[in-house]
Design a protein around this motif. Structure first.
Motif, PDB file in Angstrom:
ATOM      1  N   HIS A 214       0.923  -1.107  -0.029  1.00  0.00           N
ATOM      2  CA  HIS A 214      -0.024  -0.031   0.079  1.00  0.00           C
ATOM      3  C   HIS A 214       0.852   1.230   0.175  1.00  0.00           C
ATOM      4  O   HIS A 214       0.201   2.322  -0.635  1.00  0.00           O
ATOM      5  CB  HIS A 214      -1.023   0.112   1.201  1.00  0.00           C
ATOM      6  CG  HIS A 214      -1.899  -0.917   1.101  1.00  0.00           C
ATOM      7  ND1 HIS A 214      -3.251  -0.948   0.187  1.00  0.00           N
ATOM      8  CD2 HIS A 214      -2.137  -2.280   1.753  1.00  0.00           C
ATOM      9  CE1 HIS A 214      -3.847  -2.277   0.358  1.00  0.00           C
ATOM     10  NE2 HIS A 214      -3.311  -2.699   1.438  1.00  0.00           N
TER      11      HIS A 214
ATOM     12  N   MET B 102      -7.751   2.952   3.424  1.00  0.00           N
ATOM     13  CA  MET B 102      -7.558   4.493   3.910  1.00  0.00           C
ATOM     14  C   MET B 102      -8.297   4.862   5.049  1.00  0.00           C
ATOM     15  O   MET B 102      -7.677   5.669   5.708  1.00  0.00           O
ATOM     16  CB  MET B 102      -8.148   5.124   2.563  1.00  0.00           C
ATOM     17  CG  MET B 102      -8.311   6.845   2.635  1.00  0.00           C
ATOM     18  SD  MET B 102      -6.664   7.275   2.935  1.00  0.00           S
ATOM     19  CE  MET B 102      -6.096   7.119   1.285  1.00  0.00           C
TER      20      MET B 102
ATOM     21  N   SER C  59      -6.093   3.388   8.010  1.00  0.00           N
ATOM     22  CA  SER C  59      -4.727   4.246   8.042  1.00  0.00           C
ATOM     23  C   SER C  59      -4.915   5.743   8.589  1.00  0.00           C
ATOM     24  O   SER C  59      -3.971   5.960   9.453  1.00  0.00           O
ATOM     25  CB  SER C  59      -4.168   4.356   6.587  1.00  0.00           C
ATOM     26  OG  SER C  59      -3.851   3.254   5.925  1.00  0.00           O
ATOM     27  N   ARG C  60      -6.001   6.358   8.248  1.00  0.00           N
ATOM     28  CA  ARG C  60      -6.259   7.741   8.916  1.00  0.00           C
ATOM     29  C   ARG C  60      -6.632   7.738  10.237  1.00  0.00           C
ATOM     30  O   ARG C  60      -6.196   8.506  10.908  1.00  0.00           O
ATOM     31  CB  ARG C  60      -7.291   8.568   8.134  1.00  0.00           C
ATOM     32  CG  ARG C  60      -7.002   8.719   6.649  1.00  0.00           C
ATOM     33  CD  ARG C  60      -8.221   9.347   5.845  1.00  0.00           C
ATOM     34  NE  ARG C  60      -8.647  10.548   6.219  1.00  0.00           N
ATOM     35  CZ  ARG C  60      -8.140  11.661   5.887  1.00  0.00           C
ATOM     36  NH1 ARG C  60      -7.049  11.741   5.449  1.00  0.00           N
ATOM     37  NH2 ARG C  60      -8.593  12.912   6.513  1.00  0.00           N
TER      38      ARG C  60
ATOM     39  N   GLU D 289     -11.572  11.177   3.191  1.00  0.00           N
ATOM     40  CA  GLU D 289     -10.053  11.878   3.080  1.00  0.00           C
ATOM     41  C   GLU D 289      -9.958  13.040   3.015  1.00  0.00           C
ATOM     42  O   GLU D 289      -8.915  13.760   3.567  1.00  0.00           O
ATOM     43  CB  GLU D 289      -9.981  11.464   1.540  1.00  0.00           C
ATOM     44  CG  GLU D 289      -8.600  11.699   1.195  1.00  0.00           C
ATOM     45  CD  GLU D 289      -8.188  11.246  -0.043  1.00  0.00           C
ATOM     46  OE1 GLU D 289      -7.233  11.393  -0.775  1.00  0.00           O
ATOM     47  OE2 GLU D 289      -8.923  10.317  -0.751  1.00  0.00           O
TER      48      GLU D 289
END
Length: 845
Positions: free
Chosen positions: A50, A753, A756-757, A815
């Motif tokens: 990733h 995503m 990860s955030r 995001e």
């Protein structure tokens, strides 16, 4: 591992000294160590994929070996703890392990003759390499003028490695390379090159090479000098490997063996290593043969492109040529003469003399930059037509556009030295002007060698070390030697004063989608080090600043997932990291439902934890007691000394708990501003799994219960938080030197995503609280030690609030949400982030 301390603290107090129970406990202890190792290694695999990191497949094989041993160790441990729960897990592990090892396995290799083959014998490409095989086809099928020569085969290379016992040492070194660090790449490359140069050529192979050289001299009528070149299996095929291996020229008979080792050793130069690793080829997939050709005393040399390098333009045949040997052309040090010919009638349509450079003055406007001056051309029109005729015949033979290397000796005799597929670019944009506002260009001269648009800061190589070049730089240089490939992953674009679209480096740039302008007069004097520029290689212009309109219309370089390396790694990870076993209450939560090694890890851990706490209940009169709480949590407590006031049966109230670290953590979890009731952005009824992924299982979901081992000053909490677990291990007593807190957070129900955030948010908060934090993919470890009890209690309180706050953050973090703003909200005591509108439009699975 975080939970090792747990066992040191409670092993002899929790379990009876009975032999079977002790063995079961030891198996559980080993299982948890293996479990932690599995998650560490899965996180490393995900970081590779990733985050776009590349490494040699020797390192990937080594990492997978450790992972497979850990998974196997978990199964062994579960078989000792609860044989009935293990069931057919071993069979499924063997199946997935086979699939992964099949993808990682090097090709079958043979160490049998022939070790040397003459070009007159029409050698197989798998033995002689593509370069030698293609030349032999030209000689046999077209009766083309090819110099006398022979190939030292790939089996000779494999025998060299085998008989010098180099495979193991080579793989050990390859497994340690970090190709993103030039010093690491250069250091390991140097060791590998020295290792091969120092190898002893087996006697039978040495004699065959010398005999073949003598036969070549006999064919040429006397002593000759030779060109010793690579002819690797993967070279001149789908992948060009253009210029990545060494060529040794002017070799005498008594130098042939050393020259052979020199070319073989160039398989491990920094640029060759980076090129191969980036493509995703294992070292064993690129065995090298060596081509020995009688050398041509060249009056002129060059390259024929049977079609233009940019597909879709007017179809012409291009000849690039220089006086003398062609090394300056393919090595990017010369600006060649160019002949353009009609492909049907083979008439010369245009002649472009190569530029002869003058001094490089300071910056001057693009309009006044010097244009090429005519000079004597390297070949005549008649020779150009002869080359074009051979080019068309070779294209017909190989059924595709060709990149052909040639030389003309001082008597006017033509020799063909190489033929390989021509790597062409598709036309990315319309050639006519587009409606993009642009400033006056800094540079508007040169030749497109690899198309595209990119932006970055100029790195002027003139007096600087290439290893200091930052990522995303626009390299401005005089020449384009193939060795520049070693920084290919850090390049945004390249502008060179010399070079040709027929050079080796240009071929590699087209492969990897890096814009390249060559033959750009005075570029090193015009473009200033450190200035931000936009390079439009399609239109051969360099602009000051960042031109968003041009960048938007360009397709950009090859995306990571398009590289063969990531396609292969993705196929491997498909058997390792996906998690399908989500709900332990489901009848499908069983070995037969495992679809990946991660599923096996999850199943083993779940069943082992349940089995161990069941043993605890049976052995200690039901000492695992449910905590009565107003929170939607199912928590069981195991008291190993002073953690609970009343040791009677039945549930435990919070008032009975005496464990200092547990109470501190619970204060945070139960803080009135932490919202446990309202998650209006999810339909809890229809999306029960998401609720569980948030952690926190409800009272009705006993299979998702959390367990805490406590004493008056100790806590080990295994909380079902997400599809994996949250672990908190803390000692909080009077001796500050012994106090510590360790925290592990892994997994979640959102996409990569979102996870990860959330991990990024946790990292920032924990770092501000004073923890040392380590993050790998969606796995976070944090630790703090040697703090006073009051301070540690405050940190545990904040950690509890953090756990309550982030229980579903991976499902809802868009995001566009500013993670640092979320951190500020948290420390301001606003745990719902309502002012940031975090919870709209989540990205759940």
């Amino acid at each position: 591992m975080l939970i090792n301390t747990l066992f040191r603290h409670w092993s002899y107090r929790l379990f009876s000294p009975g032999t079977m129970l002790r063995q079961t406990y030891e198996a559980f202890k080993r299982l948890l160590v293996f479990d932690g190792r599995c998650h560490d290694l899965m996180a490393e695999f995900e970081v590779l994929y990733h985050d776009g990191r590349r490494e040699d497949f020797a390192a990937i094989r080594s990492r997978y070996d450790r992972f497979a041993r850990a998974v196997s160790g978990m199964i062994d441990s579960l078989e000792k703890i609860s044989p009935t729960e293990a069931g057919p897990l071993r069979e499924y592990f063997v199946k997935f392990d086979f699939y992964v090892r099949f993808l990682l396995a090097p090709p079958e290799q043979f160490l049998i003759p022939p070790f040397v083959v003459d070009l007159a014998e029409m050698p197989d490409a798998r033995l002689a390499g593509n370069k030698a095989h293609n030349l032999a086809r030209l000689r046999h099928e077209l009766e083309a003028p090819v110099p006398a020569g022979f190939s030292v085969t790939t089996t000779a290379f494999l025998a060299l490695i085998e008989e010098n016992d180099l495979r193991g040492p080579i793989d050990e070194l390859l497994a340690t390379i970090d190709i993103e660090q030039p010093h690491s790449l250069g250091r390991i490359s140097g060791q590998l090159v020295d290792m091969v140069r120092g190898a002893v050529i087996p006697g039978r192979i040495r004699e065959q090479i010398l005999d073949a050289y003598r036969r070549m001299e006999a064919q040429c009528g006397g002593p000759v000098r030779a060109a010793v070149r690579s002819s690797a299996i993967s070279e001149d095929s789908e992948h060009s490997f253009a210029g990545q291996y060494h060529t040794v020229l002017g070799v005498r008979g008594d130098e042939i063996l050393d020259s052979y080792l020199e070319v073989v050793a160039s398989k491990y130069t920094p640029e060759a290593l980076l090129y191969r690793i980036t493509l995703g080829l294992a070292d064993e997939e690129a065995p090298i043969a060596v081509l020995v050709l009688a050398m041509v005393d060249a009056a002129a040399s060059g390259i024929v492109y049977t079609r233009e390098a940019v597909a879709g333009r007017e179809e012409r045949l291009a000849i690039h040529c220089v006086h003398g040997l062609g090394e300056s052309l393919v090595g990017g040090a010369a600006s060649p003469d160019i002949f353009l010919l009609d492909r049907q009638e083979l008439r010369v349509r245009d002649r472009r003399p190569g530029r002869r450079e003058g001094p490089a003055p300071g910056r001057e406007p693009a309009a006044r930059q010097a244009k090429p001056r005519p000079s004597s051309l390297a070949i005549t029109d008649a020779q150009a037509r002869e080359l074009a005729s051979w080019g068309m015949r070779i294209e017909a033979l190989f059924k595709g556009p060709q990149d052909i290397e040639w030389a003309i000796d001082r008597r006017g005799n033509l020799y063909l030295l190489q033929a390989r597929p021509l790597r062409r670019e598709e036309v990315a944009r319309q050639e006519e002007a587009v409606a993009v506002a642009t400033p006056d260009p800094l540079l508007a001269t040169g030749v497109r060698a690899a198309g595209g648009v990119a932006c970055g800061r100029v790195f002027l190589l003139r007096d600087r070390d290439l290893r200091e070049m930052p990522e995303g730089a626009v390299l401005v240089t005089r020449n384009t030697p193939p060795s520049l490939v070693r920084v290919m992953t850090r390049l945004a674009a390249v502008v060179a004063e010399r070079g040709s679209s027929a050079g080796h480096f240009a071929t590699v740039c087209r492969e990897f989608g890096v814009p390249l302008i060559v033959d750009a007069a005075r570029a090193t004097g015009i473009l200033r080090h450190g200035e931000l520029v936009t390079v439009d290689a399609d239109r051969v212009v360099v602009y000051p600043g960042r031109i968003e309109g041009l960048l938007r219309e360009s397709p950009g370089r090859m995306r990571g997932e398009e590289l063969p390396y990531f396609r292969k790694l993705g196929a491997i990870l498909s058997f390792i990291t996906p998690l399908n076993l989500l709900d332990p209450r489901s009848p499908e939560f069983r070995p037969l439902s495992c679809r990946s090694l991660h599923d096996i890890v999850r199943y083993v851990h779940e069943r082992a934890v349940q089995a161990m706490f069941a043993i605890g209940d049976r052995s200690h009169g039901g000492s695992a007691r449910r905590l009565q709480t107003g929170l939607p949590l199912e928590v069981y407590l195991l008291d190993v000394g002073g953690g609970v006031r009343d040791h009677g049966g039945g549930p435990v109230t919070l008032e009975q708990v005496c464990s200092v670290p547990f109470l501190a953590l619970w204060r945070g979890l139960s803080h009135p501003d932490v919202d446990w009731k309202s998650h209006a952005h999810f339909d809890w009824k229809s999306f029960d799994d998401v609720a569980l992924a948030g952690g926190i299982a409800t009272r009705k979901s006993g299979d998702y219960a959390s367990y805490a081992v406590i004493s008056n000053d100790y806590l080990n909490l295994n909380m079902r938080f997400g599809y994996h677990f949250t672990l908190v291990d803390a000692l909080c007593g009077d001796d500050a030197r012994a106090n510590y807190c360790q925290f592990r957070f892994a997994g979640g129900g959102g996409d990569y995503m979102g996870r990860s955030r959330r991990i990024d948010f946790l990292r920032l908060v924990l770092t501000r609280l004073g923890f040392e934090v380590d993050v790998r993919a969606d796995l976070l470890d944090a630790r703090v030690a040697a703090v006073e009890c009051n301070e540690l209690c405050h940190m545990l309180d904040m950690l509890g609030r953090l756990l309550g706050t982030t229980k579903l953050m991976d499902m809802v973090l868009r995001e566009g949400v500013d993670i640092r703003a979320c951190v500020e909200e948290f420390f301001a005591g606003r745990y719902t982030f309502s002012s940031l509108d975090v919870q709209d439009g989540g990205e759940g699975e």
